[in-house]
Design a protein around this motif. Structure first.
Motif, PDB file in Angstrom:
ATOM      1  N   PHE A  18      -3.112  -4.891  -5.197  1.00 25.58           N
ATOM      2  CA  PHE A  18      -2.466  -4.819  -6.516  1.00 25.58           C
ATOM      3  C   PHE A  18      -3.486  -5.075  -7.621  1.00 25.58           C
ATOM      4  O   PHE A  18      -3.373  -4.536  -8.717  1.00 25.58           O
ATOM      5  N   ILE A  19      -4.434  -5.954  -7.344  1.00 21.90           N
ATOM      6  CA  ILE A  19      -5.409  -6.326  -8.369  1.00 21.90           C
ATOM      7  C   ILE A  19      -6.592  -5.364  -8.333  1.00 21.90           C
ATOM      8  O   ILE A  19      -7.089  -4.950  -9.378  1.00 21.90           O
ATOM      9  N   ASP A  20      -7.033  -5.020  -7.141  1.00 20.41           N
ATOM     10  CA  ASP A  20      -8.109  -4.039  -7.002  1.00 20.41           C
ATOM     11  C   ASP A  20      -7.722  -3.031  -5.925  1.00 20.41           C
ATOM     12  O   ASP A  20      -7.825  -3.326  -4.734  1.00 20.41           O
ATOM     13  N   PRO A  21      -7.282  -1.849  -6.337  1.00 24.07           N
ATOM     14  CA  PRO A  21      -6.833  -0.867  -5.340  1.00 24.07           C
ATOM     15  C   PRO A  21      -7.954  -0.412  -4.404  1.00 24.07           C
ATOM     16  O   PRO A  21      -7.676   0.212  -3.382  1.00 24.07           O
ATOM     17  N   GLN A  22      -9.181  -0.738  -4.746  1.00 22.52           N
ATOM     18  CA  GLN A  22     -10.296  -0.392  -3.860  1.00 22.52           C
ATOM     19  C   GLN A  22     -10.666  -1.536  -2.920  1.00 22.52           C
ATOM     20  O   GLN A  22     -11.597  -1.407  -2.115  1.00 22.52           O
TER      21      GLN A  22
ATOM     22  N   PHE B  93       0.829  -1.209   0.000  1.00 20.14           N
ATOM     23  CA  PHE B  93       0.000   0.000   0.000  1.00 20.14           C
ATOM     24  C   PHE B  93       0.860   1.254   0.000  1.00 20.14           C
ATOM     25  O   PHE B  93       0.368   2.353   0.230  1.00 20.14           O
ATOM     26  N   GLY B  94       2.144   1.075  -0.296  1.00 15.76           N
ATOM     27  CA  GLY B  94       3.056   2.216  -0.357  1.00 15.76           C
ATOM     28  C   GLY B  94       2.983   3.027   0.917  1.00 15.76           C
ATOM     29  O   GLY B  94       3.093   2.496   2.030  1.00 15.76           O
TER      30      GLY B  94
ATOM     31  N   ARG C  50      -2.983  -8.263 -12.984  1.00 15.74           N
ATOM     32  CA  ARG C  50      -3.352  -7.482 -14.162  1.00 15.74           C
ATOM     33  C   ARG C  50      -2.230  -7.535 -15.198  1.00 15.74           C
ATOM     34  O   ARG C  50      -1.080  -7.785 -14.859  1.00 15.74           O
TER      35      ARG C  50
ATOM     36  N   CYS D  15       1.526  -4.117  -9.489  1.00 16.47           N
ATOM     37  CA  CYS D  15       0.480  -3.131  -9.190  1.00 16.47           C
ATOM     38  C   CYS D  15       0.288  -2.097 -10.297  1.00 16.47           C
ATOM     39  O   CYS D  15      -0.837  -1.705 -10.595  1.00 16.47           O
TER      40      CYS D  15
ATOM     41  N   VAL E 107       3.774   0.828  -6.138  1.00 16.48           N
ATOM     42  CA  VAL E 107       3.653   0.340  -4.770  1.00 16.48           C
ATOM     43  C   VAL E 107       4.445  -0.948  -4.529  1.00 16.48           C
ATOM     44  O   VAL E 107       5.146  -1.078  -3.533  1.00 16.48           O
TER      45      VAL E 107
ATOM     46  N   ASP F  81      -6.307   8.283  -5.556  1.00 16.18           N
ATOM     47  CA  ASP F  81      -7.239   8.352  -6.686  1.00 16.18           C
ATOM     48  C   ASP F  81      -8.344   7.294  -6.595  1.00 16.18           C
ATOM     49  O   ASP F  81      -9.339   7.367  -7.307  1.00 16.18           O
ATOM     50  N   PHE F  82      -8.125   6.279  -5.760  1.00 18.44           N
ATOM     51  CA  PHE F  82      -9.037   5.130  -5.777  1.00 18.44           C
ATOM     52  C   PHE F  82      -9.912   5.004  -4.543  1.00 18.44           C
ATOM     53  O   PHE F  82     -10.972   4.401  -4.580  1.00 18.44           O
TER      54      PHE F  82
ATOM     55  N   LYS G   8      -5.845   8.864 -11.858  1.00 16.48           N
ATOM     56  CA  LYS G   8      -5.976   7.500 -12.357  1.00 16.48           C
ATOM     57  C   LYS G   8      -7.403   7.020 -12.114  1.00 16.48           C
ATOM     58  O   LYS G   8      -8.043   7.418 -11.150  1.00 16.48           O
TER      59      LYS G   8
ATOM     60  N   GLU H 277      -0.453   6.768  -2.860  1.00 15.59           N
ATOM     61  CA  GLU H 277      -0.548   6.118  -4.165  1.00 15.59           C
ATOM     62  C   GLU H 277      -1.982   5.676  -4.462  1.00 15.59           C
ATOM     63  O   GLU H 277      -2.332   5.417  -5.616  1.00 15.59           O
ATOM     64  N   PHE H 278      -2.802   5.591  -3.409  1.00 21.24           N
ATOM     65  CA  PHE H 278      -4.168   5.102  -3.558  1.00 21.24           C
ATOM     66  C   PHE H 278      -5.217   6.207  -3.486  1.00 21.24           C
ATOM     67  O   PHE H 278      -6.411   5.940  -3.525  1.00 21.24           O
TER      68      PHE H 278
END
Lengths: 305, 255
Positions: A269-273, A24-25, B53, B222, B226, A32-33, B3, A29-30
């Motif tokens: 990684f697959i779904d940032p939400q 999750f950094g 992905r 990712c 990240v 936006d989501f 994004k 980085e998240f």
């Protein structure tokens, strides 16, 4: 209204959905989501005293229902964290936890002392389970004496909440849980990644530059769940379940098995939400089942079996 | 640029040959102002073996129709599954990701060099350069004449030069052997293709003092900076291909 909160000692978390270190950094980085401040907490990227470049490329490989990584704790070191990242992330309205790593016990102690002074960091996660570094990391978490020694040394200098992250690469994880609890850990998180490998048959060589790496993702969930269940019924301190949680249902399994909270890792990684979707799903589940507090389902399976 | 994560409708799936296909996707809201070189992280559902992905370059953009295209090479189960998508299916994307190619300095004569799947970002780059007043030349390398894709599309942008390894079309050999490189007329080269091609072009550019950007295709999980899996060793240390790239000036790389 459903009460989703949980506590480690006197440290309150508004809900039990946290994000796992390295996935999750530093939160932004998240942005936006999702709204990072909705989460119960975020565990930021593994931090060391000195800047580290990590392992050589390739350091990732996809596997069935999972992935191997051998990042090797790439990070810019504690000075950079304190100066550049800490001011930025302390604006989030959630518990920020720093995952700390070292080659020697002195490294862990020095990091813990430094982070103890950071007002907006209420807890550290002592990483004695990274499988991707030559020195330290998992070496501390796969030997009972070393696990005891490093936990004791950090406890002596760190006044806030100490979470110890355990390795699954041991014969009996419960022994390690008992040791770190005895040495004053406030909480236990598990599991870190499982040591694994992949061979590229076309190129006839290992897929990772380091040959072995840490396996994460849904492939490891049944093992993680078993270990969380074993540990949660043994220790008195809160247990944070980690390992392959992709969905609400996955997270609920961990609560029912005894976890007080969960960390979402590879799923991001697959779904940032994913962390927020899982949080919403947990609330809906509790409402549907008629519970008013998540505590009512923690360890539920142990009451009926 | 913010994004997005969205389910986008497939409105076209055109098979170009055994290995390549082009997906056309329709935007829900107004599509973003893409920059050439950017990519999307495409989710592939339906099999435990396609867990992560797939990073795919933006191949072409049509702002009037609010659509964009992805050129995809069938390389394994993930891209194989994408090749079977039908009109009306939905595809989950995280996009737009990554940096972009830089514009040339005024009056610079530019060349786009691509091979295999590396031609994917060059079509959009070529159109972008045209809309900014540049007429690039294009040099494309393929294994044989049957592998040549979208030749007519590139002809709309500028002069197209070809190499094939078997000599069945264009000059025989690799792009780095093509005679136009001997003219010395190019001051800037944009390259995307197999690692060996990009390294060879980078070597040629360094030797001849030509500005050069390459677009890398490192493995990533990712796509948003990240996981730190897609790193490339640069003069600034390890950088992430996904957020610091995928486009790098060759002078930054330790090639």
């Amino acid at each position: 209204m459903v009460n989703l909160g949980f506590s480690i000692g006197d440290l309150h978390f508004k809900n039990p959905v946290l994000t796992a270190s390295g996935t999750f950094g530093y939160g932004s980085e998240f942005d936006d989501f999702l709204d990072v401040s909705r989460l119960g907490g975020i565990v930021v990227k593994g931090t060391t005293i000195e800047p580290r470049e990590g392992n050589l490329y390739p350091r990732m490989a996809e596997t069935a229902s999972g992935m191997l990584n051998a990042v090797g704790l790439q990070n810019k070191g504690i000075d950079y964290f304190e100066k550049n990242i800490y001011p930025r992330i302390s604006g989030y309205n959630t518990n920020i936890i720093v995952n700390i790593n070292g080659s020697y016990i002195d490294d862990y102690v020095a990091l813990a002392e430094r982070i103890n002074r950071l007002e907006k960091i209420p807890a550290i996660e002592l990483n004695i389970s990274c499988p991707n570094v030559k020195m330290g990391g998992m070496a501390f978490g796969t030997n009972l004496d070393s696990a005891r020694e490093v936990t004791r040394a950090v406890r002596a200098v760190y006044a806030k909440k100490l979470i110890v992250k355990l390795s699954p690469n041991v014969t009996n994880v419960v022994d390690f849980a008992k040791v770190v609890e005895e040495e004053g850990a406030d909480s236990i998180s598990l599991i870190n990644t499982l040591l694994g490998m992949l061979v590229d048959v076309e190129k006839m060589r290992p897929a990772l530059s380091t040959i072995t790496g840490g396996l994460s993702g849904p492939a490891i969930k049944p093992i993680a769940l078993r270990m969380v269940w074993q540990v949660a019924k043994t220790v008195r301190i809160p247990v944070i379940g980690i390992g392959g949680i992709m969905t609400t249902s996955d997270a609920l399994e961990f609560f029912l098995a005894g976890a007080s909270a969960v960390q979402i890792g590879t799923a991001s990684f697959i779904d940032p939400q994913a962390p927020v979707k899982i949080l919403e799903g947990i609330e809906n589940y509790l409402i549907k089942k008629g519970f008013s507090d998540i505590k009512e389902i923690i360890g539920y399976i142990n009451r009926t079996t | 640029m913010a994004k997005r994560i969205e389910d986008l409708k497939v409105i076209g799936n055109k098979r170009l040959n055994n290995d390549f296909f082009v997906l056309e996707l329709s935007g829900n809201d107004k599509i973003p102002d893409f920059k050439p070189g950017q990519f999307a992280q495409v989710r592939v559902d339906g099999s435990p073996e396609t867990f992560l992905r797939r990073p795919i370059s933006i191949h072409d953009v049509d702002y009037e129709r609010n659509t964009f295209k992805l050129l995809i090479q069938i390389a394994g189960k993930g891209t194989g599954a994408l090749s079977k998508l039908r009109n009306g299916d939905f595809l989950n994307l995280i996009y737009p990701l990554g940096n972009s190619f830089g514009l040339p300095v005024e009056n610079e004569r530019v060349l786009l060099v691509g091979g295999g799947c590396g031609v994917a970002p060059l079509l959009f780059l070529g159109k972008y350069l045209r809309s900014n007043g540049y007429i690039p030349d294009i040099l494309l390398g393929f294994r044989n004449s049957e592998q040549i894709i979208e030749f007519e599309e590139y002809l709309k942008i500028g002069n197209v030069f070809l190499t094939t390894e078997d000599g069945s079309k264009g000059e025989k050999g690799y792009v780095t052997n093509h005679s136009i490189l001997l003219t010395g007329r190019y001051k800037r080269i944009y390259c995307c293709g197999p690692d060996s091609m990009m390294r060879a072009i980078a070597g040629y550019c360094k030797k001849n003092n030509i500005a050069c950007e390459v677009s890398l295709e490192n493995l990533m999980a990712c796509g948003i900076g990240v996981c730190l899996c897609c790193i490339i060793d640069t003069i600034k240390g390890n950088l992430c291909t996904c957020i610091d790239g995928p486009v790098f000036n060759i002078n930054e790389l330790k090639w």
